[in-house]
Design an enzyme around this catalytic site. Structure first.
Site, PDB file in Angstrom:
ATOM      1  N   LYS A  52      11.469  -9.808  -2.602  1.00  0.00           N
ATOM      2  CA  LYS A  52      11.510  -9.369  -1.274  1.00  0.00           C
ATOM      3  C   LYS A  52      11.910 -10.308  -0.370  1.00  0.00           C
ATOM      4  CE  LYS A  52       7.174  -6.673  -2.351  1.00  0.00           C
ATOM      5  NZ  LYS A  52       5.752  -6.390  -2.382  1.00  0.00           N
ATOM      6  N   GLN A  96       0.680  -9.453  -0.425  1.00  0.00           N
ATOM      7  CA  GLN A  96       1.100  -8.954  -1.547  1.00  0.00           C
ATOM      8  C   GLN A  96      -0.312  -8.654  -2.527  1.00  0.00           C
ATOM      9  OE1 GLN A  96       4.144  -8.127  -2.867  1.00  0.00           O
ATOM     10  NE2 GLN A  96       3.085  -7.863  -4.848  1.00  0.00           N
ATOM     11  N   ASP A 119       3.859  -1.824   4.441  1.00  0.00           N
ATOM     12  CA  ASP A 119       3.240  -1.405   3.373  1.00  0.00           C
ATOM     13  C   ASP A 119       2.685  -0.020   3.340  1.00  0.00           C
ATOM     14  OD1 ASP A 119       4.057  -2.452   1.023  1.00  0.00           O
ATOM     15  OD2 ASP A 119       2.594  -4.216   1.152  1.00  0.00           O
TER      16      ASP A 119
HETATM   17  N1  GUN Z   1       1.379  -5.129  -5.436  1.00  0.00           N
HETATM   18  C1  GUN Z   1       1.833  -4.127  -6.280  1.00  0.00           C
HETATM   19  N2  GUN Z   1       2.869  -3.120  -5.676  1.00  0.00           N
HETATM   20  C2  GUN Z   1       2.735  -3.734  -4.266  1.00  0.00           C
HETATM   21  C3  GUN Z   1       3.252  -3.023  -3.011  1.00  0.00           C
HETATM   22  O1  GUN Z   1       3.831  -2.199  -2.954  1.00  0.00           O
HETATM   23  N3  GUN Z   1       2.869  -4.014  -1.890  1.00  0.00           N
HETATM   24  C4  GUN Z   1       2.110  -5.132  -1.855  1.00  0.00           C
HETATM   25  N4  GUN Z   1       1.875  -5.750  -0.802  1.00  0.00           N
HETATM   26  N5  GUN Z   1       1.504  -5.709  -3.100  1.00  0.00           N
HETATM   27  C5  GUN Z   1       1.764  -4.714  -4.245  1.00  0.00           C
END
Ligand code: GUN
Length: 281
Positions: A52, A96, A119
């Site tokens: 990311k 995350q 998100d």
């Molecule tokens: N963990 C698994 N997929 C995601 C996601 O799309 N965003 C976040 N923040 N954590 C995750």
């Protein structure tokens, strides 16, 4: 059978974002900013966060990663989020997941300013999504919608089976499909007869994290199959939730793993962060 190329589509989206970022900088002196909070040392989460951050750099964003030890208290995470809520350089805040067991994930997500919730996990945005209002939408299901659009896959009136009912994937996916006038069935771990539902669907979207769950006899001829699963198997390779080799010959379209939905998730995160930055104007 057409193999959906998520990698190319994601690159195209990222190029469009990069171009808009350059324009925003030039005309408004705005640099979109994303803050990522990573708690603990889960290898997969670390890898995702790295990807990311790299993607942010690639499109010209300002990005910061706050790495915190597994033992951090909930209050300290909350204090960090509140700091980011107040920071005008930050347009998007991403925590995350999963978080360690002693942390209340819902509580943490609720602290994020909904206007910075790129998100789309905050109940404010989830509620607006269900109602069909403009909002931040979770990146993976949003990436799947982008695939449908790019490949001209019609959704109106189609029977779609969403396998998996998580807050991150299945539920927002089902809402987006319903908003697009599909007839949606959601199956989950307690579903009595999964095959009965998948085998009559025009489109199957699966994201549960069980390697090879969806087999050839569970899919109808000519169906569209979207595989959101990412599973590392014994030989170290990555596979999806669909038995690709045997299912793909029956499909009109199918996403591979890797190179299908995965790259689109990050592209949508960039797109959501840009959307948030544009709201500064
Ligand atoms: N963990 C698994 N997929 C995601 C996601 O799309 N965003 C976040 N923040 N954590 C995750």
């Amino acid at each position: 059978m057409q193999r959906i190329d998520g990698q190319s589509l994601a690159k195209k989206v990222q190029a469009e974002v990069a171009q808009e970022v350059a324009q925003l900088k030039l005309e408004k002196n705005i640099v979109p900013g994303l803050a990522v909070i990573l708690v603990g040392d889960d290898a997969a989460s670390q890898a995702y966060v790295k990807m990311k951050a790299k993607a942010c750099e690639g499109v010209g964003f300002y990005s910061i990663t706050h790495s915190m030890p597994e033992s951090i208290s909930q209050d300290e995470i909350i204090a960090t989020i509140e700091m980011m809520n107040a920071n005008p350089r930050i347009d998007g805040i991403l925590v995350q997941l999963p978080l360690p067991k002693h942390i209340d994930t819902t509580k943490i997500l609720e602290v994020i300013d909904p206007k910075k919730d790129v998100d789309g996990f905050h109940a404010y945005n989830v509620g607006r999504l269900v109602t069909g209002l403009d909002c931040f939408v979770a990146c993976t299901p949003l990436g799947v919608m982008k695939i449908f659009e790019a490949y001209n896959i019609e959704l109106k009136g189609k029977d779609v089976c969403v396998v998996g009912a998580s807050n991150i994937v299945g539920k927002p996916m089902a809402s987006l499909l319903l908003n697009a006038d599909a007839t949606v069935t959601i199956t989950h771990i307690h579903t009595k007869d999964l095959k009965a539902h998948t085998s009559r669907a025009d489109i199957v979207v699966v994201g549960v994290g069980v390697a090879g769950l969806i087999k050839e006899d569970m899919i109808k001829e000519g169906a569209v199959v979207i595989d959101i699963g990412i599973n590392r198997i014994a030989d170290g390779s990555l596979v999806g939730d669909v038995d690709f080799e045997n299912v793909s010959p029956k499909c009109s379209y199918i996403t591979p793993v890797p190179g299908g939905v995965g790259p689109m998730t990050i592209a949508m995160l960039l797109s959501n962060t840009l959307k948030s930055a544009k709201a500064r104007i």
